[in-house]
Design an enzyme around this catalytic site. Structure first.
Site, mmCIF file in Angstrom:
data_model
loop_
_atom_site.group_PDB
_atom_site.id
_atom_site.type_symbol
_atom_site.label_atom_id
_atom_site.label_comp_id
_atom_site.label_asym_id
_atom_site.label_seq_id
_atom_site.Cartn_x
_atom_site.Cartn_y
_atom_site.Cartn_z
ATOM 1 N N LYS A 68 0.819 -1.208 0.000
ATOM 2 C CA LYS A 68 0.000 0.000 0.000
ATOM 3 C C LYS A 68 0.861 1.271 0.000
ATOM 4 O O LYS A 68 0.453 2.303 -0.497
ATOM 5 C CB LYS A 68 -0.932 0.033 1.214
ATOM 6 C CG LYS A 68 -1.876 -1.149 1.343
ATOM 7 C CD LYS A 68 -2.869 -1.210 0.206
ATOM 8 C CE LYS A 68 -3.958 -2.262 0.433
ATOM 9 N NZ LYS A 68 -3.487 -3.656 0.435
HETATM 10 C C1 LIG Z 1 -4.047 -4.757 -0.123
HETATM 11 C C2 LIG Z 1 -3.223 -5.973 -0.203
HETATM 12 C C3 LIG Z 1 -3.418 -6.937 -1.218
HETATM 13 C C4 LIG Z 1 -4.525 -6.831 -2.243
HETATM 14 O O1 LIG Z 1 -4.375 -5.719 -3.069
HETATM 15 P P1 LIG Z 1 -5.506 -5.314 -4.126
HETATM 16 O O2 LIG Z 1 -5.351 -3.855 -4.345
HETATM 17 O O3 LIG Z 1 -6.785 -5.663 -3.491
HETATM 18 O O4 LIG Z 1 -5.241 -6.071 -5.358
HETATM 19 C C5 LIG Z 1 -2.568 -8.018 -1.260
HETATM 20 N N1 LIG Z 1 -1.591 -8.190 -0.325
HETATM 21 C C6 LIG Z 1 -1.396 -7.294 0.654
HETATM 22 C C7 LIG Z 1 -0.314 -7.564 1.659
HETATM 23 C C8 LIG Z 1 -2.187 -6.162 0.759
HETATM 24 O O5 LIG Z 1 -1.968 -5.287 1.760
#
Ligand SMILES: *Cc1c(COP(=O)(O)O)cnc(C)c1O
Length: 493
Positions: free
Chosen positions: A112
């Site tokens: 993120k």
């Molecule tokens: C948010 C997240 C995901 C999923 O990401 P998307 O934007 O929903 O594709 C996968 N792994 C981790 C560790 C995350 O924090």
């Protein structure tokens, strides 16, 4: 360049789209066109730093922003005080045709950060460009990673307040500690009694609360969101796919024009969608492999053309992918149909019945580019063990889902195109599941588990997680979801 709602009823500039978040018709603001980079662009970018690559890629979508502005943002977002490697998103070679794109070297150790370190800069500049004088109040419901990522991104950013609600019974101990020790003058964190669904429902109620909006307007605030429906979050994610291809070129793992596959652990479809856009810009990606956990609604969709959220919900050891409604899929539907009315129709079906089925034509297009698979918790743990034993490479449960699905895809199709598996979190964020996978039964309590995983594997604890130890919790409040409104007003005082 203009942005169009996936449902067709709104057209905005980039600054307007980023400020507004969701389109007024409920759709997602999406670029009208994707400019293809010149064939030599990837070769040119090969020798650039990550921030320079970010400016190169993002500038094609942001006419109203100057290169100087974007340079400034990229330096701040991806600088050495934020990321623990100058490569920012390094590509690690696992074997001859498997590479791992590590997206967790930022301040919260999850992917993120790649977008949430950039979004605040884009958002505050957008506010200036459209002449918005009110402050923006960002409300977030989080199952863990988004909340901390948004807090770190928006901490002490002028003209913003950020309030995060997390489920009291739904985040890991490390994740909770990361949030309640958050620093910054403009931040608020509050637990909500219940699970993630309670917190999310509560935040959705806040967004539709007209009385709250009036109260906020009186205090010169308006509400906005930091989740991945905002174009300002998808755009920075395109960069790392371009960057990874450049790194493979630079390391001579591939030659210019060679195809690669990408395998992405996804829930909301934001991450893999960014890869799709990278291809639209000219990165030669052959297959997009969509990896899910037991919440396999996307696997079924890609295999059958039916999206059906009427199914059991599972809490898994890859919790950031525990999602039944993948909001960013709507943007892919627009790309595949080129028809906002058709997209609006599917979304109306979803709202009415929890289900929709795309046409034969759309399904064909989808399957020509996407493959999909899923695995359960046992398979996820087995994959962590296997990758550690065979390659000495430690991965977190989300990343393990991608590795598992990639192996399965190769066995099934024989397609051995060099593949980039996307790694979305540091294994140290999920110590307990990773130690389980390695066969360790006696786990140390609290933060000592970080040291334990480090001792067992010889891998260093990322500094932001090691640094949690000295910190005292600042935020201790919890509320019932009915009482969140008062909490928002109190935190804004
Ligand atoms: C948010 C997240 C995901 C999923 O990401 P998307 O934007 O929903 O594709 C996968 N792994 C981790 C560790 C995350 O924090």
């Amino acid at each position: 360049m203009y942005y169009l709602s996936t449902r067709g009823n709104q057209r905005l500039t980039a600054a307007e789209a980023i400020t507004q978040g969701l389109a007024r018709d409920g759709g997602l603001m999406t670029p009208e066109v994707f400019m293809k980079m010149s064939p030599s662009a990837l070769d040119t970018m090969k020798d650039m730093s990550y921030p320079q690559r970010a400016v190169y890629v993002m500038s094609t979508f942001l006419d109203e922003f100057s290169t100087a502005e974007l340079n400034d943002f990229a330096k701040k977002a991806y600088g050495p005080d934020k990321f623990d490697t100058p490569l920012v998103a390094p590509v690690c070679r696992v074997d001859d045709n498997t590479y791992c794109l590590e997206l967790w070297h930022g301040p919260t150790c999850a992917f993120k950060d790649m977008a949430l370190q950039m979004l605040p800069h884009l958002l505050t500049a957008s506010l200036k460009k459209i002449g918005e004088r009110k402050k923006v109040c960002i409300l977030v419901a989080t199952s863990g990673d988004t909340g901390k990522g948004a807090l770190e991104g928006f901490k002490d950013v002028p003209q913003t307040k950020i309030l995060v609600f997390y489920p009291k019974d739904g985040v890991s101990a490390v994740q909770e500690l990361q949030m309640v020790t958050q620093e910054g003058e403009n931040v608020g964190v509050c637990a909500v009694k219940g699970n993630f669904d309670d917190a999310q429902t509560g935040v959705k109620m806040l967004f539709s609360d007209e009385a709250l909006r009036e109260q906020l307007a009186k205090r010169r605030y308006f509400l906005s969101s930091a989740n991945s429906i905002n174009w300002g979050r998808v755009l920075p994610q395109i960069v790392y796919y371009v960057s990874a291809y450049c790194d493979l070129l630079k390391g001579e793992a591939i030659r210019p024009g060679d195809p690669v596959n990408v395998c992405v652990p996804t829930g909301n479809f934001g991450n893999i969608l960014a890869a799709y856009y990278a291809k639209a810009m000219g990165v030669p990606i052959h297959k997009f492999i969509c990896a899910s956990n037991a919440n396999n609604v996307l696997t079924e969709f890609i295999q059958t053309g039916v999206y059906d959220k009427n199914r059991p919900f599972y809490n898994t050891i890859s919790p950031s992918m525990d999602i039944l409604v993948s909001s960013n899929l709507e943007r892919l539907l627009l790309a595949l149909t080129m028809n906002p009315a058709e997209v609006a129709g599917y979304m109306a079906d979803l709202a009415a019945t929890g289900r929709y089925q795309v046409s034969e034509k759309v399904l064909k297009k989808l399957q020509s580019q996407f493959a999909a698979g899923f695995c359960d918790d046992e398979q996820t743990k087995a994959q962590i063990f296997k990758t550690w034993k065979e390659h000495g490479y430690l991965i977190d449960p989300h990343t393990a889902v991608a590795f598992h699905v990639l192996d399965e895809y190769r066995a099934k199709t024989g397609d051995m195109t060099p593949a980039i598996a996307v790694s979305t979190a540091s294994p140290f964020k999920f110590c307990s599941a990773v130690l389980d996978a390695l066969g360790i039964r006696d786990k140390k309590p609290g933060l000592d588990i970080l040291d334990q995983l480090s001792e067992v594997t010889g891998c260093p604890i990322p500094a932001p997680l090691a640094g949690l130890r000295g910190k005292t919790p600042r935020f201790k409040t919890w509320v019932e979801k009915e009482d969140m409104v008062e909490q928002v007003l109190e935190m804004l005082n």
